[in-house]
Design a protein around this motif. Structure first.
Motif, PDB file in Angstrom:
ATOM      1  N   GLU A   6      64.632   3.713  -3.446  1.00 50.62           N
ATOM      2  CA  GLU A   6      65.962   4.325  -3.403  1.00 50.62           C
ATOM      3  C   GLU A   6      65.649   5.098  -2.036  1.00 50.62           C
ATOM      4  O   GLU A   6      66.801   5.365  -1.542  1.00 50.62           O
ATOM      5  CB  GLU A   6      66.225   5.255  -4.901  1.00 50.62           C
ATOM      6  N   ALA A   7      64.856   5.207  -2.124  1.00 45.72           N
ATOM      7  CA  ALA A   7      63.766   6.461  -0.724  1.00 45.72           C
ATOM      8  C   ALA A   7      64.259   5.628   0.188  1.00 45.72           C
ATOM      9  O   ALA A   7      65.064   5.266   1.482  1.00 45.72           O
ATOM     10  CB  ALA A   7      62.738   7.071  -0.878  1.00 45.72           C
ATOM     11  N   GLN A  10      68.119   4.700   0.970  1.00 47.66           N
ATOM     12  CA  GLN A  10      68.564   5.922   1.683  1.00 47.66           C
ATOM     13  C   GLN A  10      68.550   6.131   3.267  1.00 47.66           C
ATOM     14  O   GLN A  10      68.743   7.015   3.938  1.00 47.66           O
ATOM     15  CB  GLN A  10      68.407   7.399   0.807  1.00 47.66           C
ATOM     16  N   CYS A 122      65.358  12.386  -0.431  1.00 49.93           N
ATOM     17  CA  CYS A 122      65.680  12.326  -1.631  1.00 49.93           C
ATOM     18  C   CYS A 122      64.941  12.887  -1.647  1.00 49.93           C
ATOM     19  O   CYS A 122      63.505  13.686  -1.858  1.00 49.93           O
ATOM     20  CB  CYS A 122      65.295  11.031  -2.237  1.00 49.93           C
ATOM     21  N   GLU A 153      73.556  16.863  -4.794  1.00 52.85           N
ATOM     22  CA  GLU A 153      73.546  16.107  -3.575  1.00 52.85           C
ATOM     23  C   GLU A 153      75.347  16.130  -2.938  1.00 52.85           C
ATOM     24  O   GLU A 153      76.390  15.870  -3.254  1.00 52.85           O
ATOM     25  CB  GLU A 153      73.043  14.728  -3.922  1.00 52.85           C
ATOM     26  N   GLN A 159      73.293   9.637   1.404  1.00 51.42           N
ATOM     27  CA  GLN A 159      73.194  10.921   0.955  1.00 51.42           C
ATOM     28  C   GLN A 159      72.359  12.185   1.326  1.00 51.42           C
ATOM     29  O   GLN A 159      71.600  11.827   2.520  1.00 51.42           O
ATOM     30  CB  GLN A 159      72.121  10.766  -0.281  1.00 51.42           C
TER      31      GLN A 159
END
Length: 203
Positions: A6-7, A10, A122, A153, A159
């Motif tokens: 996920e990091a 992003q 993140c 967020e 994000q």
């Protein structure tokens, strides 16, 4: 600690956004930093002293690095966006590709600067990134960082992570850095809230 998918996702979304937006961003920001950023950079330069070696994370169009060099510092300009490096190269400035989430930072540096960049990291990864930055600093080295202030967020094409002052201050301290100055500011154009910290790495 391993970087989460996920990091990395992003980080990629932010880079792709700036690849497309870099030229417009360069037009918007103008030829020099705004006054409160200038003041923070001068505060950092006074802390580091002439000739200090600085890593700048997220150099963007390079105007902050220009000022730091005018103040007598040596800046390693880096950005994760290739187009920003091309914009700087057109002005005769050399930068390097670097993603603060996934790449080693090198060092030791007398200072690290990360303005308007780490709020893309993140929430689960920020402690690891701050530890990496602390390890890249010499003992007594300075860290200048600005973050979006608030809760939660904001999600869209990418994000943005908001931080309360005390929560982010605690993370800096846990990474072994003592805060010597901080500032809260509201952007007059859009009302965004910002917190900026100058912290010093312990021995």
């Amino acid at each position: 600690m391993a970087i989460t998918p996920e990091a990395l996702k992003q980080s990629r979304q932010v880079i792709d956004m700036y690849e497309a937006y870099a030229d417009r961003y360069d037009e918007i920001v103008g030829n020099e930093p705004i006054e409160r950023v200038k003041a923070a950079l001068k505060r950092l330069a006074a802390e580091v002293g002439t000739g200090g070696q600085v890593l700048e994370i997220g150099s963007g169009a390079g105007r902050e690095a220009d000022l730091l060099e005018d103040l007598g510092l040596h800046v390693r300009r880096t950005d994760a966006t290739q187009r920003f490096l091309e914009i700087q190269a057109a002005r005769g400035k050399k930068g390097e590709l670097l993603d603060v989430v996934s790449d080693p930072l090198g060092g030791p540096y007398d200072a690290v600067v990360a303005l308007c960049v780490l709020f893309y990291v993140c929430r689960e990864e920020i402690a690891a990134v701050l530890n990496k930055i602390a390890h890249s600093l010499r003992a007594g080295g300075a860290f200048l960082v600005s973050m979006r202030h608030g809760d939660g967020e904001k999600n869209g094409d990418y994000q943005t992570v908001l931080w309360r002052r005390d929560d982010f201050a605690q993370l800096l301290e846990q990474a072994g850095m003592a805060i010597v100055w901080d500032e809260f500011a509201i952007n007059s154009g859009n009302g965004d809230e910002w917190i900026t910290f100058l912290a010093i790495k312990g021995s």
